[in-house]
Design a protein around this motif. Structure first.
Motif, short mmCIF file in Angstrom:
data_model
loop_
_atom_site.label_atom_id
_atom_site.label_comp_id
_atom_site.label_asym_id
_atom_site.label_seq_id
_atom_site.Cartn_x
_atom_site.Cartn_y
_atom_site.Cartn_z
N PRO A 182 -47.54 -70.68 61.00
CA PRO A 182 -48.40 -69.78 60.22
C PRO A 182 -47.64 -69.20 59.03
CG PRO A 182 -47.62 -68.67 62.19
CD PRO A 182 -47.15 -70.09 62.30
N ASN A 183 -48.16 -69.44 57.82
CA ASN A 183 -47.60 -68.78 56.65
C ASN A 183 -48.01 -67.32 56.64
OD1 ASN A 183 -46.48 -71.21 55.69
ND2 ASN A 183 -48.38 -71.76 54.67
N GLU A 184 -47.11 -66.43 56.24
CA GLU A 184 -47.37 -65.00 56.31
C GLU A 184 -46.99 -64.32 55.00
OE1 GLU A 184 -46.67 -64.23 61.11
OE2 GLU A 184 -45.17 -63.54 59.66
N THR A 185 -47.65 -63.20 54.73
CA THR A 185 -47.31 -62.34 53.60
C THR A 185 -47.11 -60.92 54.11
OG1 THR A 185 -49.62 -61.80 53.10
CG2 THR A 185 -48.68 -63.75 52.01
N ASN A 186 -46.43 -60.12 53.33
CA ASN A 186 -46.24 -58.72 53.70
C ASN A 186 -45.91 -57.92 52.45
OD1 ASN A 186 -46.03 -56.43 55.28
ND2 ASN A 186 -44.68 -57.37 56.79
N ILE A 187 -46.10 -56.61 52.54
CA ILE A 187 -45.70 -55.67 51.50
C ILE A 187 -44.64 -54.77 52.08
CG2 ILE A 187 -46.44 -53.82 49.96
CD1 ILE A 187 -49.23 -55.06 49.97
N LEU A 188 -43.46 -54.76 51.46
CA LEU A 188 -42.33 -54.01 51.98
C LEU A 188 -41.98 -52.85 51.06
CD1 LEU A 188 -39.93 -56.93 53.02
CD2 LEU A 188 -41.79 -55.90 54.34
N LEU A 189 -41.73 -51.70 51.65
CA LEU A 189 -41.21 -50.54 50.94
C LEU A 189 -39.74 -50.40 51.31
CD1 LEU A 189 -44.06 -47.92 51.54
CD2 LEU A 189 -43.84 -49.57 49.67
N GLU A 190 -38.87 -50.35 50.30
CA GLU A 190 -37.43 -50.32 50.55
C GLU A 190 -36.79 -49.14 49.83
OE1 GLU A 190 -35.75 -54.57 50.52
OE2 GLU A 190 -37.61 -54.72 49.36
N PRO A 191 -36.71 -47.98 50.47
CA PRO A 191 -36.00 -46.84 49.87
C PRO A 191 -34.52 -46.90 50.23
CG PRO A 191 -37.09 -46.15 51.89
CD PRO A 191 -37.40 -47.62 51.72
N ILE A 192 -33.67 -46.63 49.26
CA ILE A 192 -32.23 -46.62 49.51
C ILE A 192 -31.59 -45.44 48.80
CG2 ILE A 192 -32.17 -49.14 49.72
CD1 ILE A 192 -30.29 -48.26 46.87
N THR A 193 -30.39 -45.08 49.26
CA THR A 193 -29.52 -44.14 48.55
C THR A 193 -28.17 -44.80 48.38
OG1 THR A 193 -28.69 -43.10 50.58
CG2 THR A 193 -30.69 -42.16 49.61
N TRP A 194 -27.45 -44.41 47.34
CA TRP A 194 -26.11 -44.95 47.15
C TRP A 194 -25.13 -43.83 46.82
CZ3 TRP A 194 -29.63 -45.94 43.10
CH2 TRP A 194 -29.29 -45.37 41.87
N THR A 195 -23.89 -44.10 47.15
CA THR A 195 -22.77 -43.23 46.79
C THR A 195 -21.74 -44.08 46.06
OG1 THR A 195 -23.11 -41.83 48.74
CG2 THR A 195 -20.97 -41.69 47.65
N ARG A 196 -21.28 -43.61 44.91
CA ARG A 196 -20.30 -44.35 44.13
C ARG A 196 -19.04 -43.51 43.92
NH1 ARG A 196 -24.44 -47.03 39.61
NH2 ARG A 196 -25.43 -48.49 41.08
N VAL A 197 -17.90 -44.12 44.16
CA VAL A 197 -16.61 -43.46 44.01
C VAL A 197 -15.82 -44.19 42.93
CG1 VAL A 197 -14.50 -42.72 45.16
CG2 VAL A 197 -16.65 -42.83 46.45
N GLY A 198 -15.42 -43.46 41.89
CA GLY A 198 -14.64 -44.07 40.82
C GLY A 198 -13.25 -44.44 41.31
N LEU A 199 -12.86 -45.71 41.14
CA LEU A 199 -11.55 -46.18 41.57
C LEU A 199 -10.56 -46.20 40.40
CD1 LEU A 199 -12.56 -49.10 43.95
CD2 LEU A 199 -12.05 -46.72 44.53
#
Length: 243
Positions: A182-199
């Protein structure tokens, strides 16, 4: 920092648990471009072994182009995964008065996914093969919060941000144990957070945590894998400020 840590803990059970999903999402590309000619790149990986390479370029002072390629290839005793996926997007970015950045992109993605389940003796019990395509929109936003941590006799600048990606996923040419499935479709919600550290210079360490949620109940094309990555990101030719 605490909020990002809590989100990470919430996403880890999804990352570590076994699931039947044919889709392993790469992290949203969030270069936070600031001016024409700026270029950004990133290399990231997660605990599942999903490697992601990303790039971005500011074609004008407000038009950005982003690209992502992700690869997951594992061959364990009871399970083998082969997942290759690419994305390309274009969108608008702008610098706010307090030097933060907001971006909005729309794009298309495509790839293939293969999954093999075996017994301890090596007998194949389940084989799934599918092609994937994706239409997405996303918004990236750098947080007003930032700080500097003094450690190992030097200062480490830390910044934060969020992104929300909405994706329409289409799984087609699906074969279950070499038979049409069976072929399938979906709608995805993808919330993310990021942290960046200067090297050093333009190079930063990036830590991304988040998850995804499916708006439709599906058996094979579902939001079963969390978004969790860590790696390096760099940008050249851009303005200074919170990113």
């Amino acid at each position: 920092m605490r909020n990002a840590f809590r989100v990470t803990l919430a996403g880890l059970p999804l990352t570590l648990s076994s699931c039947a999903s044919m889709y392993f999402p790469p992290a949203p590309n969030a270069p936070l471009l600031t001016q024409k000619g700026e270029a950004s790149g990133a290399a990231q990986v997660n605990f599942q072994g999903n490697f992601t390479a990303q790039g971005a370029y500011a074609a004008t002072n407000h038009l950005g182009i982003i690209g992502t390629a992700s690869f997951l290839h594992t061959d364990k005793k009871k399970k083998a995964l082969d997942h290759d996926f690419g994305e390309l997007g274009v969108g608008y970015f702008t610098r706010l008065k307090d030097k933060r950045v907001i971006e909005a992109y729309a794009g298309y993605g495509f790839g293939t996914s293969h999954r093999t389940e075996r017994t301890r003796e090596g007998l194949v019990t389940d084989r799934r093969d599918a092609r994937l395509e994706k239409y997405f929109v996303q918004v990236n936003y750098s947080s007003k919060d930032s700080k500097t941590v003094h450690l190992l006799q030097r200062d480490w600048p830390i910044s934060y941000g969020t992104a929300l990606r909405v994706s329409y996923m289409n799984m087609y040419d699906f074969r279950l144990n070499n038979q049409p499935g069976p072929n399938e479709t979906n709608i995805l919600l993808e919330p993310i957070t990021w942290t960046r550290v200067g090297l050093f210079g333009p190079v930063q360490f990036q830590f991304i945590s988040g998850s995804n949620f499916g708006l439709r109940h599906r058996k094979y094309m579902k939001a079963a894998n969390s978004v969790f990555n860590f790696g390096l990101i760099f940008s050249v030719g851009g303005q200074q400020g919170r990113r």
